[in-house]
Design a protein around this motif. Structure first.
Motif, short mmCIF file in Angstrom:
data_model
loop_
_atom_site.label_atom_id
_atom_site.label_comp_id
_atom_site.label_asym_id
_atom_site.label_seq_id
_atom_site.Cartn_x
_atom_site.Cartn_y
_atom_site.Cartn_z
N GLY A 1 24.88 22.34 6.41
CA GLY A 1 23.80 21.54 6.96
C GLY A 1 23.21 20.52 6.02
O GLY A 1 22.35 19.73 6.42
N THR A 2 23.65 20.50 4.75
CA THR A 2 23.12 19.53 3.80
C THR A 2 23.89 18.22 3.89
O THR A 2 25.07 18.19 4.26
CB THR A 2 23.22 20.07 2.37
N THR A 3 23.20 17.14 3.57
CA THR A 3 23.83 15.83 3.48
C THR A 3 24.04 15.51 2.02
O THR A 3 23.10 15.55 1.22
CB THR A 3 22.95 14.74 4.13
N VAL A 4 25.28 15.22 1.66
CA VAL A 4 25.62 14.98 0.26
C VAL A 4 26.13 13.56 0.11
O VAL A 4 26.62 12.93 1.06
CB VAL A 4 26.69 15.97 -0.23
N VAL A 5 26.00 13.03 -1.10
CA VAL A 5 26.47 11.69 -1.41
C VAL A 5 27.64 11.80 -2.38
O VAL A 5 27.62 12.61 -3.30
CB VAL A 5 25.34 10.82 -2.02
N ILE A 6 28.68 11.02 -2.15
CA ILE A 6 29.85 11.04 -3.01
C ILE A 6 30.24 9.61 -3.33
O ILE A 6 29.94 8.67 -2.58
CB ILE A 6 31.04 11.78 -2.35
N THR B 1 31.61 2.34 -3.46
CA THR B 1 30.50 2.45 -2.52
C THR B 1 30.02 3.89 -2.53
O THR B 1 30.63 4.76 -3.15
CB THR B 1 30.93 2.03 -1.11
N ARG B 2 28.92 4.11 -1.84
CA ARG B 2 28.38 5.46 -1.72
C ARG B 2 28.55 5.91 -0.28
O ARG B 2 28.14 5.21 0.65
CB ARG B 2 26.91 5.49 -2.11
N ALA B 3 29.15 7.08 -0.10
CA ALA B 3 29.38 7.63 1.23
C ALA B 3 28.53 8.89 1.40
O ALA B 3 28.34 9.65 0.46
CB ALA B 3 30.86 7.95 1.43
N PHE B 4 28.04 9.09 2.62
CA PHE B 4 27.16 10.23 2.92
C PHE B 4 27.84 11.09 3.98
O PHE B 4 28.26 10.58 5.03
CB PHE B 4 25.81 9.74 3.41
N VAL B 5 27.96 12.37 3.68
CA VAL B 5 28.64 13.27 4.60
C VAL B 5 27.81 14.53 4.79
O VAL B 5 27.05 14.93 3.91
CB VAL B 5 30.06 13.65 4.10
N HIS B 6 27.98 15.15 5.96
CA HIS B 6 27.31 16.41 6.26
C HIS B 6 28.26 17.56 5.99
O HIS B 6 29.39 17.57 6.48
CB HIS B 6 26.86 16.44 7.73
N THR C 1 0.83 -1.21 0.00
CA THR C 1 0.00 0.00 0.00
C THR C 1 0.87 1.25 0.00
O THR C 1 0.56 2.23 -0.68
CB THR C 1 -0.91 0.01 1.23
N ALA C 2 1.94 1.21 0.75
CA ALA C 2 2.81 2.38 0.87
C ALA C 2 4.24 1.90 1.09
O ALA C 2 4.48 0.81 1.64
CB ALA C 2 2.37 3.28 2.02
N LEU C 3 5.19 2.73 0.66
CA LEU C 3 6.60 2.49 0.90
C LEU C 3 7.14 3.64 1.73
O LEU C 3 6.85 4.82 1.44
CB LEU C 3 7.38 2.39 -0.41
N VAL C 4 7.90 3.33 2.75
CA VAL C 4 8.52 4.33 3.60
C VAL C 4 9.99 4.40 3.21
O VAL C 4 10.71 3.40 3.29
CB VAL C 4 8.35 3.97 5.09
N LEU C 5 10.43 5.57 2.75
CA LEU C 5 11.78 5.74 2.21
C LEU C 5 12.54 6.78 3.01
O LEU C 5 11.96 7.77 3.48
CB LEU C 5 11.70 6.18 0.75
N PRO C 6 13.86 6.62 3.15
CA PRO C 6 14.65 7.60 3.89
C PRO C 6 14.78 8.91 3.12
O PRO C 6 14.49 8.98 1.92
CB PRO C 6 16.03 6.91 4.02
N PRO C 7 15.25 9.97 3.79
CA PRO C 7 15.50 11.24 3.09
C PRO C 7 16.59 11.05 2.03
O PRO C 7 17.42 10.15 2.12
CB PRO C 7 15.96 12.19 4.20
N GLN C 8 16.58 11.93 1.03
CA GLN C 8 17.56 11.86 -0.04
C GLN C 8 18.72 12.81 0.20
O GLN C 8 18.53 13.94 0.65
CB GLN C 8 16.92 12.20 -1.39
N ALA C 9 19.92 12.33 -0.11
CA ALA C 9 21.09 13.20 -0.14
C ALA C 9 21.18 13.87 -1.50
O ALA C 9 20.52 13.46 -2.46
CB ALA C 9 22.35 12.40 0.15
N THR C 10 21.99 14.91 -1.61
CA THR C 10 22.15 15.62 -2.88
C THR C 10 23.56 15.39 -3.41
O THR C 10 24.48 15.03 -2.67
CB THR C 10 21.91 17.13 -2.70
N ASP C 11 23.72 15.62 -4.72
CA ASP C 11 25.04 15.50 -5.31
C ASP C 11 25.70 16.88 -5.37
O ASP C 11 25.19 17.84 -4.78
CB ASP C 11 24.96 14.87 -6.70
#
Length: 791
Positions: free
Chosen positions: A547-552, A538-543, A50-60
């Motif tokens: 204040g933004t979370t980015v993916v590299i 791999t994908r790494a997530f940094v703040h 019925t629904a999918l719960v997804l985490p917040p998205q990081a930005t590039d």
């Protein structure tokens, strides 16, 4: 009513604009219809949710939303507990996804979706897939497989995982694709949670359940329902859709630009031919505003008629475009054309819009014609272009030159698009400046011919000088055809020459270990080649500080030079972007949701071969058990410890060239499609503008006949003028493409480290030029012949 009557009476002069709008609207309709049809669809394996719960998205780096930030096991457990307590929820499933592929007779079983074929047993409920035989898996050594695999319950099966080949006991079969381990075993292979699925209890409304879920998770997650569940797509499908979207976007952009460019040039010509009529209307008291409204109204009607016909043509062409994308393997499998309203409305708005804008630009000087103009012969063009046109042309020329310079320093994935943009701008500049160039060039070219004592060169020179505006309008479609053909074919040839040069410098003396029938290299394959860096992406997530979370993109390496435990090595650009310095402790979140402080051991010059964020391979593997390795470069004389199924060893340079040839064939096909659209479109405009220009000279032809000119002489004169205008336009189109191609070559030189020169495709240039010469000369001769035969 007056506007409709004018359109009907002057349909021959409006035909060129109508055809241009028809082709443009048809192309836009076809591309947007296929784009709409290729939108992501909900995966069959998620049909029961019925629904999918997804985490917040990081930005590039560009600020665009990208990967979702994975939850840790503890975070996922807290969320599932909250969601499980909601009324109307029958089950909450954490969907695990990892690589799994059967191995038979020493070869991986072909499976395009193998990279995401592994799941926990609970995920089988999301389709739902039914257990046909056997039972659910209980231990880490048990698996349930698709019945179509042909492996019965109780049999042993070798499954390739990220660690390598693993023996399992098949304990059951289901009626859907995938390899289903126990939930505990799946959590070990994909510990970071990226999707939590909600299964409803009977008679539970989807909207109410989704609203309750949003309240429960707050800002820690996003809840999607209905078509929003299509956000989860297999990577191989997304890759095809990305390639297809790039081609569709290029075709649509080319269609919009070419439509506006050609419609504007033809309207300038058609409006210029009505100076006598407009002067008469001014004599009878018409105001400039009334004349402008009349011209705009006619253009709107022609644009609407052309758009209507173009939409029908586009709908008929959409299946053909779909089939072409499927043949090129750049569309999701099973793509079906789906007709919706917005592509038709968009194409119609663009068709009418470019017609009205073109008429507005053409009407500005035309409506200011003096009433006494009606007493003079009809003039089809001014001897000199207006000051505004010259200033605008020079400004656009400067902008195009700047874009060409930027092409040399742009990122690799933006060079071609920036080169196309620069060419569009320079083509526009060439068309604006053409009236100032046609006359002088015509005088220079015809000067040697005057010594022959014939009247032909004199008439040819006079026609180009007096009708510079008419000649420029005829040249515009040729400039566009030659410009795009030379740019696209030249870009392919330049890149084809650059790639071998760069690869020969970088890969000499090395062998490459590649995946063969698998989506990547396993740990077993890397261990079989102990010499080599064995990069593990791999994908790494940094703040960041803002204040933004980015993916590299990060790489795990076993090279001791920069793969020490707890440390990271960054490229200069990445360090600057993140705002870190050498020796600093920096927290990084990994694919399993764990945040680990890393010491920045060094900041090195950017090097694509090394990577911009390098970690120790064991560190990456401990936090991302689902990651598959990249191709492995080893010394050419090294030998593997063992032969691993799903791998192959090649000479690095030869493999890179062969692999590029495969990509080049796709690039050639895509470039051929774009060239065909640009040249075919411009050919129609060339024929129409040449015919309109020749038809406007009937009075001149009558005068020449009365002074002794023969039909043969006048036809040859018309053909010669069309050929000369085409030749001048060919040179202008070629000049418009040289700066962007030079910028592209310069950028390739910098990225490959090898000298790269500009390469053109003489065959493409010759074919397009000859086609334009033949088309323009034939059209001008035929229309002139029909005119001079009349008494």
């Amino acid at each position: 009513m007056l506007i409709l009557a004018n359109v009907r009476e002057r349909w021959s002069s409006h035909l060129a604009c109508w055809l241009a709008v028809l082709v443009g609207a048809g192309l836009i309709t076809a591309t947007l219809t296929v784009y709409e049809s290729a939108r992501p669809a909900v995966q069959p394996r998620l049909a029961a949710t019925t629904a999918l719960v997804l985490p917040p998205q990081a930005t590039d780096r560009g600020g665009s939303p990208k990967d979702r930030i994975p939850w840790s096991p503890a975070e996922a457990a807290a969320l599932t507990d909250r969601l499980r307590a909601l009324p109307g929820v029958a089950a909450v499933v954490v969907d695990r996804v990892f690589y799994a592929q059967a191995v038979r007779d020493g070869r991986p079983v072909p499976d395009e979706g193998a990279a995401e074929a592994g799941h926990g047993w609970s995920s089988a409920r999301l389709a739902p897939y039914r257990l046909l035989t056997g039972r659910a898996p209980d231990t880490a050594e048990e698996v349930v497989v698709d019945q179509s695999l042909g492996v019965p319950a109780g049999a042993r099966l070798t499954v390739n995982l990220t660690a390598g080949r693993t023996e399992f006991t098949v304990v059951g079969t289901v009626d859907g694709p995938g390899y289903y381990l126990s939930d505990a075993a799946a959590a070990q292979r994909d510990p970071g949670a990226r999707t939590i699925a909600l299964l409803p209890a009977p008679d539970t409304p989807a909207a109410g359940l989704a609203a309750a879920a949003r309240t429960a998770v707050g800002d820690r997650a996003t809840v999607v329902t209905g078509d929003g569940r299509a956000a989860l797509q297999p990577r191989h499908v997304e890759h095809r859709r990305f390639l297809g979207t790039q081609l569709i976007a290029a075709l649509a952009t080319l269609g919009v630009f070419t439509t506006g460019f050609l419609v504007a040039s033809m309207l300038v010509l058609a409006t210029g031919l009505r100076r006598r009529e407009l002067g008469l209307l001014r004599t009878f008291g018409a105001t400039p505003g009334q004349l402008r409204r009349m011209l705009l109204g006619e253009a709107a009607v022609v644009g609407l008629l052309g758009s209507a016909a173009g939409c029908l043509a586009g709908l008929a062409a959409a299946p053909l475009l779909r089939d072409a994308l499927l043949r090129l393997d750049v569309a999701p499998p099973g793509l079906a054309v789906r007709v919706t309203a917005w592509p038709l409305l968009t194409a119609t708005a663009i068709g009418v819009g470019v017609s009205v804008l073109g008429a507005w630009a053409a009407s500005r000087p035309a409506v200011r014609v003096a009433p006494l103009e009606a007493l003079h012969e009809n003039r089809t063009g001014e001897r000199r272009p207006s000051r505004a046109r010259l200033v605008g042309g020079l400004a656009v020329l400067g902008l195009g030159t700047g874009c060409a310079v930027l092409t040399a320093t742009a990122a690799a994935d933006r060079r071609v698009s920036l080169a196309i943009t620069a060419t569009m701008v320079l083509i526009t500049a060439a068309a604006l400046l053409a009236p100032a160039l046609v006359g002088p060039v015509g005088r220079v070219v015809t000067a040697p011919l005057r010594r022959l004592g014939s009247a032909g060169p004199l008439l040819l020179r006079a026609g180009l000088t007096a009708g510079a505006g008419r000649a420029a309008a005829t040249a515009a479609p040729v400039i566009a055809a030659v410009g795009f053909a030379v740019l696209l074919s030249g870009a392919v040839e330049t890149m084809r020459a650059a790639h071998p040069a760069g690869q020969a410098l970088r890969l000499a003396g090395q062998a490459i270990v590649t995946n063969d029938g698998t989506p990547g290299l396993t740990d077993e394959a890397a261990a079989a080649h102990p010499v080599g860096k064995a990069a593990l992406p791999t994908r790494a997530f940094v703040h960041r500080a803002d204040g933004t979370t980015v993916v590299i993109d990060a790489l795990g390496s076993r090279d001791p030079a920069w793969s020490r435990p707890g440390e990271a090595v960054l490229g200069v650009s990445t360090a600057k972007w993140l705002g870190v310095t050498a020796g600093q402790q920096y927290p990084v979140r990994f694919a399993d949701g764990a945040t680990v402080p890393l010491r920045i051991a060094g900041i090195l010059p950017d090097d694509p071969a090394r990577g911009d964020f390098v970690l120790a391979r064991p560190l990456v593997r401990s936090h991302d058990p689902a990651a598959l390795g990249d191709d492995l470069f080893v010394p050419a004389d090294s030998r593997p410890v063992a032969v691993v199924p799903g791998t192959a060893v090649h000479d690095a340079v030869r493999y890179a060239l062969d692999d590029y040839d495969t990509d080049a064939r796709l690039t050639d096909s895509l470039a051929a499609m774009l060239i065909a659209v640009a040249v075919g479109y411009s050919a129609i405009a060339t024929a129409n503008s040449t015919a309109l220009s020749a038809r406007s000279r009937r009075r001149d032809l009558a005068v020449l006949r009365s002074t002794g000119g023969t039909a043969r002489q006048l036809v040859l004169l018309a053909a010669a003028e069309a050929a000369l205008v085409t030749a001048i336009a060919t040179v202008l189109g070629l000049l418009a493409t040289l700066p962007p191609l030079a910028g592209l070559a310069s950028g390739l030189s910098q990225s490959t480290g090898a000298p790269v020169t500009l390469h053109l495709d003489p065959a493409a240039l010759t074919a397009v030029t000859c086609a334009c010469l033949l088309l323009a000369g034939t059209t001008g001769a035929v229309v002139t012949w029909r005119s001079v035969r009349r008494p």
